[in-house]
Scaffold this active site. Structure first.
Site, PDB file in Angstrom:
ATOM      1  N   GLU A 105       0.774  -1.227   0.000  1.00 15.29           N
ATOM      2  CA  GLU A 105       0.000   0.000   0.000  1.00 15.29           C
ATOM      3  C   GLU A 105       0.814   1.290   0.000  1.00 15.29           C
ATOM      4  OE1 GLU A 105      -3.306   0.124  -0.195  1.00 15.29           O
ATOM      5  OE2 GLU A 105      -3.493  -2.053  -0.250  1.00 15.29           O
ATOM      6  N   SER A 491     -38.355 -37.636  43.463  1.00 19.13           N
ATOM      7  CA  SER A 491     -37.796 -37.882  44.798  1.00 19.13           C
ATOM      8  C   SER A 491     -36.580 -37.031  45.103  1.00 19.13           C
ATOM      9  CB  SER A 491     -37.445 -39.359  44.941  1.00 19.13           C
ATOM     10  OG  SER A 491     -38.618 -40.147  44.919  1.00 19.13           O
TER      11      SER A 491
END
Length: 866
Positions: A105, A491
């Site tokens: 770039e 239970s």
């Protein structure tokens, strides 16, 4: 001749004058042009300057950063947000990554002042000659300015704004800061913002591990992320990578050997998610919902980091235990057959896998829940009774008979067919199936469980959730059964009933008649005849035995005739249960209400910590994007010393000047300091800031219930847990009506864990699928991993408990010299005083007095409510 020579000389002189004149004119024009250009640039700058933001405002513009969720030991659980971004500093970026972006770039990045004059002149020339700006030429700094502040319009005005901002940025920031801003800001495609997120998305690597070839690929993406990313186009990504590598070689960032090595690496079109380190999606969703209620949509963009209470080791144990338990359950219920079937001709099998029909390859790539693998049967070996399969990547897997022999054919939820005798009874070439690895290193046929489950663990000392999984696979079902499934606990609820009974005058030696009972209830809308699981009646039974053997009839009589609904409900509500669990009829004694696994874990934590109410929580802290603490949990914690009342008689003697007089010589204080444990009575100032959990049951009540629940494991319905080889574990099984829900809950002083298994539509699990067979193995496997290397830790006997020798038949203190006695714990002042009435006959069983067989009640639990 002389005239001609003179004429020629005059001609040359005039020519020189003309050239000089034109040179002066050209120079003047050049200077005028330069001045004009300079004036135009200056004018343009002053024209656009008022509309430009100050460069330093970049510091104040927040980047969109997703929500990140961690375990308490720092493992990433999830990353949630539209934009994936991982912020890095310049020092965290490898040099070859920086060089790749400079080569691609901005070759002169380190030397230009923000604008490369050659690029700017090229843009001016294009505008003058064509009326538009076609080429880029922007520096990294200009691109950063554009991405933060400007549009993508290709106009000369935008170019001047971009250049002006770039110069301002260069004056405000160092080159290293600009590079870091650039690498964190830019878009790389596939929702990846910033180079670190792009490294994760495309290569499933942290940025520090990125190779030169991968760095070049990322740098090549920037000009057009949607076109050049490798997931979208391997060819375009390869072309751009080649360009970047060429530039890196030309500039001297890499040598020829590195160039050759990088170019030889193939470009792979793969996309990866966040680098999740701990699988806890149900917890992540809980956190997301809570964050959304606090911060709205900023949850997904403002970079919040949430630290949860999860312990990575315990969470992994829960994941493993639940998956294995559900897979074992579905094997017991029968094989439902292949996912699909394809006709495999010899021509297909001889063709390279990459050229197989698309339909077959796409079927192999489908998602398989629960970590299973999709495979296609390609060959049956009748000699070895095995099969050969192929997976989505072309790998071949062998299935031995040991991985196939479990496949009794599924008929319905209750029944299954006979066991297979040969591989041909199970598979055929072309079957699309699921397979799983085994601990023996082989592969086995598998199927997705239709039942679901949940595991949740709490730290009993403060209620922090240390592990939670709300189903087999979050991707296929986001319903969190750990918190949202309200089911009958059966239970497993009985310990709360017995705790209430102890609170209201009963003891573990209280004898209750285990006999038939018929109840007419308007709430039940029918005559209710509860029965024991075995169908038998056992006559007079002590409460300890009734609880650890989970006798239904004793529990009902205990609630109705010895405790009372109001007393029981008021007592049990203190454990954290709501109205759904606290129904006002006899089935409350058998867990006929509804509670979530998290509710049950919260309740069991009270027993585990000695009687204090703690509130479950999962969010320990919230941090902002800069690491500032925005929230820290302040849970109620178990604090025994906090409960002591200040001692009004305790005082420190002072001298005439108000200084304390030492009660001990210095050398004696050194000895005492090692054992001195102050409490709120002696040092109240030490405990003023403690957010103490309230006591809701007495320490004696908690100890007694704990001890009976240890009997559940020592000799009751939880005996399988003896395989853990520990003596500090208490627990209780639970099964609801028609085996629709299977539970096991257990704890020591460090951890309380609940396991639930059932169908989402409440269908029966099948014959024999009770808590002790279906849920308990999951709990055992979890505890085996969770408590590995952890010392035993159970509640010490509190003050106010006495041990008395009893007659096991009557529950009365034993006579002097009596044989066959047992010891029982009592609260002081609650030892029964009995009149000896001799042996009580068994009038309920035709065979006379029968000693209950614990085996018969191993898979107990609640019976039909109607």
């Amino acid at each position: 001749m002389q005239i001609e020579a003179k004429s020629h000389k005059n001609s040359r002189h005039k020519s020189r004058k003309r050239h000089f004149r034109w040179l002066i004119i050209a120079a003047g024009l050049a200077i005028s042009g330069a001045i004009g250009v300079f004036a135009a640039v200056v004018g343009a700058y002053y024209y656009v300057a008022p509309s430009l933001p100050a460069a330093e405002t970049i510091r104040d513009i927040p980047l969109q950063i997703p929500l990140r969720i961690f375990s308490r030991d720092g493992f990433l659980i999830d990353e949630i947000g539209e934009r994936r971004r991982i912020l890095v500093t310049y020092d965290e970026v490898p040099e070859h990554v920086v060089n790749a972006f400079i080569a691609a770039e901005d070759k002169r990045f380190w030397v230009h002042p923000g604008v490369d004059y050659r690029g700017l002149l090229r843009a001016v020339y294009q505008f003058v000659s064509t009326g538009s700006v076609e080429s880029g030429g922007s520096t990294l700094t200009q691109q950063l300015a554009r991405d933060y502040f400007l549009s993508l319009d290709r106009t000369l005005e935008r170019k001047f704004k971009e250049a002006s901002l770039a110069v301002r940025i260069e004056k405000e920031f160092t080159k290293e800061q600009i590079m870091a801003l650039f690498l964190n800001k830019m878009f790389f495609g596939q929702r990846a913002y910033g180079v670190a997120a792009a490294a994760q998305v495309y290569f499933n690597k942290p940025l520090k591990d990125i190779s030169i070839a991968e760095a070049a690929t990322l740098a090549g993406v920037l000009p057009a992320p949607s076109r050049y990313n490798p997931v979208r186009s391997v060819a375009n990504a390869g072309m751009r990578r080649g360009y970047v590598l060429d530039r890196m070689l030309d500039i001297g960032f890499i040598d020829q050997a590195q160039y050759d090595e990088a170019t030889a690496v193939p470009v792979e079109p793969r996309m990866h998610g966040a680098a999740v380190e701990l699988n806890a999606p149900y917890v992540a969703e809980m956190v997301r919902r809570e964050m959304l209620s606090r911060y709205g949509n900023a949850t997904y963009t403002d970079g919040y980091q949430v630290v949860t209470t999860l312990d990575a080791r315990l969470q992994e144990a829960a994941n493993y235990a639940l998956r294995n338990g559900l897979l074992e359950f579905t094997r017991r219920r029968g094989y439902r057959g292949p996912l699909a079937h394809f006709e495999l001709s010899p021509e297909i099998l001889m063709t390279p896998f990459e050229e197989w029909p698309v339909e077959i390859r796409q079927s192999l790539e489908q998602y398989a829940p629960g970590g299973l693998t999709v495979a296609l049967v390609t060959e049956i070996d009748e000699v070895s009774n095995g099969a050969t399969t192929i997976t989505s990547n072309g790998s071949k897997l062998k299935l031995p008979w040991s991985g196939l022999s479990w496949t009794n054919p599924f008929i319905d939820l209750v029944t299954f067919g006979p066991a297979p005798e040969a591989v041909t009874d199970v598979l055929a070439p072309g079957d699309l199936i699921l397979v799983m690895p085994t601990s023996a290193g082989t592969w086995a046929l598998a199927q997705v469980p239709q039942a679901q489950g949940a595991v949740v663990s709490l730290d009993p000392q403060d209620g922090s959730i240390s592990s939670l999984i709300g189903g087999l696979d979050f991707a296929t079902s986001k319903y969190n059964r750990a918190t949202q499934a309200y089911r009958q606990p059966g239970s497993a609820f009985k310990p709360f009933i017995y705790s209430a009974a102890l609170e209201f005058g009963n003891t573990l030696a209280t004898v209750i008649l285990d006999a038939p009972i018929v109840i007419s209830s308007s709430e039940l809308e029918a005559v209710w005849r509860p029965i024991n699981y075995s169908g038998r009646f056992y006559g007079p039974t002590r409460l300890r035995e009734a609880l650890y053997r989970s006798m239904n009839l004793v529990s009902v009589r205990l609630l109705l005739f010895e405790t009372g609904f109001g007393n029981a409900i008021n007592h049990i509500a203190k454990f954290g249960f709501g109205d759904a669990a606290l129904i006002r009829n006899g089935s409350l004694a058998l867990g006929g209400g509804n509670a979530s696994p998290l509710d049950m874990a919260q309740g069991y934590a009270v027993f585990a910590n000695g009687g204090h109410a703690v509130t479950p929580y999962v969010m320990d802290a919230i941090f902002g994007p800069d690491g500032e603490a925005l929230y820290r949990a302040d849970p109620k914690v178990v604090c025994e010393p906090c409960a002591a009342e200040p001692d009004e008689d305790f005082f420190v003697e002072l001298d005439e000047e108000g200084n304390p007089i030492d009660a001990f010589p210095l050398e004696q204080m050194a000895d005492v300091a090692l054992v001195y444990q102050p409490d709120a009575a002696t040092a109240p100032e030490l405990f003023e800031q403690v957010n103490a959990a309230p006591r809701v049951i007495t320490a004696q009540n908690a100890f007694l219930i704990q001890d009976v629940m240890r009997d559940v494991i020592r000799r009751g319905t939880g005996r399988r847990a003896l395989a853990l080889g520990r003596r500090d574990l208490s627990g209780k099984t639970g099964t609801s009506n028609d085996q629709r829900d299977a539970w096991f809950g257990g704890f020591n002083s460090d951890i309380a864990t609940i396991v639930w298994v059932g169908y989402d539509n409440s269908l029966p699990l099948g014959p024999g699928e009770e808590g002790s067979r279906t849920a308990l193995p999951i709990w055992i496997e979890f505890m085996r991993l969770a408590l590995k290397g952890v010392p035993e830790n159970q509640m010490a006997m509190p003050e106010g408990i006495v041990s008395v020798r009893l007659d096991p038949q009557t529950g009365c203190p034993a006579r002097s010299g009596q044989r066959g006695t047992i010891f029982e714990f009592f609260r002081e002042g609650h030892v029964p005083e009995c009149v000896d009435v001799g042996e009580l006959p068994d009038i309920f069983n035709a065979a006379g007095s029968v000693d209950p067989d614990p085996e018969e009640e191993e898979d107990e639990e609640s019976e039909p409510l109607f």
